[in-house]
Design a protein around this motif. Structure first.
Motif, mmCIF file in Angstrom:
data_model
loop_
_atom_site.group_PDB
_atom_site.id
_atom_site.type_symbol
_atom_site.label_atom_id
_atom_site.label_comp_id
_atom_site.label_asym_id
_atom_site.label_seq_id
_atom_site.Cartn_x
_atom_site.Cartn_y
_atom_site.Cartn_z
ATOM 1 N N SER A 15 0.258 4.170 -3.681
ATOM 2 C CA SER A 15 -0.120 3.057 -2.798
ATOM 3 C C SER A 15 0.890 2.890 -1.670
ATOM 4 O O SER A 15 1.559 1.860 -1.544
ATOM 5 C CB SER A 15 -0.246 1.761 -3.609
ATOM 6 N N THR A 19 -1.745 2.383 3.895
ATOM 7 C CA THR A 19 -2.888 3.188 3.455
ATOM 8 C C THR A 19 -3.809 2.337 2.587
ATOM 9 O O THR A 19 -3.409 1.283 2.071
ATOM 10 C CB THR A 19 -2.418 4.418 2.651
ATOM 11 N N ASN A 21 -5.661 0.606 -0.420
ATOM 12 C CA ASN A 21 -5.103 0.307 -1.744
ATOM 13 C C ASN A 21 -6.168 -0.108 -2.755
ATOM 14 O O ASN A 21 -5.857 -0.744 -3.763
ATOM 15 C CB ASN A 21 -4.021 -0.773 -1.647
ATOM 16 N N ILE A 24 -5.575 0.810 -6.732
ATOM 17 C CA ILE A 24 -4.636 0.007 -7.521
ATOM 18 C C ILE A 24 -5.129 -1.428 -7.657
ATOM 19 O O ILE A 24 -4.968 -2.053 -8.711
ATOM 20 C CB ILE A 24 -3.212 0.072 -6.922
ATOM 21 N N ARG A 49 -7.731 -2.536 2.644
ATOM 22 C CA ARG A 49 -6.706 -2.958 1.693
ATOM 23 C C ARG A 49 -6.812 -4.455 1.448
ATOM 24 O O ARG A 49 -7.337 -5.184 2.292
ATOM 25 C CB ARG A 49 -5.303 -2.566 2.166
ATOM 26 N N ASP A 71 2.459 -2.211 -2.471
ATOM 27 C CA ASP A 71 2.730 -1.010 -1.683
ATOM 28 C C ASP A 71 4.137 -0.497 -1.919
ATOM 29 O O ASP A 71 5.023 -1.232 -2.368
ATOM 30 C CB ASP A 71 2.509 -1.281 -0.198
ATOM 31 N N TYR A 131 -0.202 -6.617 -0.068
ATOM 32 C CA TYR A 131 -0.166 -5.259 0.484
ATOM 33 C C TYR A 131 0.716 -5.227 1.732
ATOM 34 O O TYR A 131 1.006 -6.247 2.350
ATOM 35 C CB TYR A 131 -1.578 -4.756 0.820
ATOM 36 N N ASP A 132 1.168 -4.049 2.081
ATOM 37 C CA ASP A 132 1.904 -3.765 3.324
ATOM 38 C C ASP A 132 3.131 -4.658 3.535
ATOM 39 O O ASP A 132 3.493 -4.980 4.668
ATOM 40 C CB ASP A 132 0.967 -3.865 4.529
#
Length: 374
Positions: A15, A19, A21, A24, A49, A71, A131-132
């Protein structure tokens, strides 16, 4: 599943920041629902994501958020001793990308869910997985914005970045931007017919560096090293060949701001210098890459007292790295950092976490549940 099995599963998902995700997210959703938790998937504006918000216990009432990011940074270092996306155990150490930063913490939170479900909680515990984060905390603002519709205002957020399970009260804020200068290329023998974007960017950077030196004059916060805000140019790229007038140039700049100083405000003089180039015929573009505020939790805060009780450690005043905790605090939610692992092992080959650190983290989460149980 035990914590090591969960960690192995999480690490097997590559992850990488920036990108999709979905894989997951789907696995964590299914696991949490099987444990009896209420799960909300929160797709981000990117479309590929999502954030996750999980509640165990009653939805009513004020509880605590256990916060982490799904991530990881890329695993391109050639020094890896094994596949970075396959958990490897050597003695009491578990190796893999994200083991410390911060899938170890996620694994502890997920492993604790069945036990929390059996406690008959009178107040909820929420898991907030984003995320991110590694791109400058880009995902969690969308999650925080959705919180009023997901739960009552939390008593606090525990952000599980690696701190050796010592609570941490403060970190600097950060803002980063990409400066883009577009000039006019041509043969280097006729510089009078072109607009050299590299030369123009050099002037902007020269003024930015001079400005950065003034930041050492304060304001100061002696909890940090250095005790003042800072600016640096990290990347510059432009031009095609030595005999071609450079028609394009970019530079990436970041600032780190002490609490009480807006990170974005520190970039304003640099932005003004960039836009002044338009008077000379250049086209310029300012790209905001990321921004998050500093964290400055009060020494005597109730959340700090809770974490001191749960971990047996007095809070550390400040760390040099940044987290999502400042965004929770900005939203009016008390926040603190406390997680397993050591930040010195993150973002490098053979990243690992110790089994004893995972055990200490699970003990902390279990203790938090016990405080909220009937």
């Amino acid at each position: 599943m035990n914590v090591e099995e969960i960690l192995a599963t999480l690490i097997a998902f590559p992850s990488v920041v920036g990108t999709p995700n979905g894989a997951i997210v789907d696995w964590i959703r299914d696991y949490c629902q099987a444990a009896g938790a209420e799960v909300t998937v929160l797709p981000g504006p990117e479309g590929d994501r999502s954030n996750l918000f999980v509640t165990i216990g009653p939805r009513e009432g004020r509880g605590y958020i256990i916060s982490g990011h799904m991530d990881v940074v890329p695993a391109d270092e050639p020094e890896w001793s094994s596949d970075p996306f396959f958990l490897r155990r050597e003695g009491g150490k578990l190796y893999g990308r994200g083991a410390t930063d911060m899938k170890g913490f996620l694994a502890c939170a997920l492993a604790a869910l069945p036990g929390l479900a059996a406690m008959n909680l009178r107040q909820p515990i929420h898991l907030a997985f984003s995320y991110d984060e590694e791109a400058g905390c880009r995902g969690v603002p969308h999650l925080i914005a959705a919180l009023p519709g997901l739960c009552e205002r939390p008593l606090g957020a525990i952000v599980g970045e690696p701190s050796r399970m010592q609570p941490v009260r403060a970190h600097k804020g950060k803002a980063a931007a990409r400066l883009e200068v577009i000039g006019r290329s041509g043969h280097s023998s006729r510089p009078d017919l072109g607009l050299n974007a590299v030369h123009a960017m050099a002037g902007v950077i020269t003024h930015a560096v001079a400005y950065s030196q003034s930041l050492a004059d304060g304001p100061f916060d002696d909890n940090f090293e250095p005790p003042y805000s800072s600016l640096q140019v990290g990347v510059i790229a432009g031009g095609q060949a030595v005999n071609i007038i450079a028609g394009h140039c970019t530079a990436d700049i970041e600032v780190r701001a002490v609490p009480g100083v807006s990170p974005s405000s520190l970039l304003e003089p640099v932005k003004a210098g960039l836009f002044a180039l338009r008077d000379s015929g250049f086209e310029v573009i300012w790209h905001e890459l990321s921004t998050y505020p500093a964290l400055a939790a009060a020494k005597g805060s109730e959340l700090a007292a809770v974490l001191t009780e749960l971990t047996g450690q007095e809070p550390l005043t400040a760390v040099s790295y940044g987290t999502e905790a400042g965004l929770y605090q900005q939203a009016g939610i008390d926040a603190i950092i406390c997680g397993p692992g050591d930040i010195g092992r993150a973002h490098r080959a053979d990243e690992y976490i110790e089994t004893g650190e995972l055990a200490a983290c699970r003990k902390m989460i279990h203790g938090l549940g016990a405080r909220l149980a009937t």
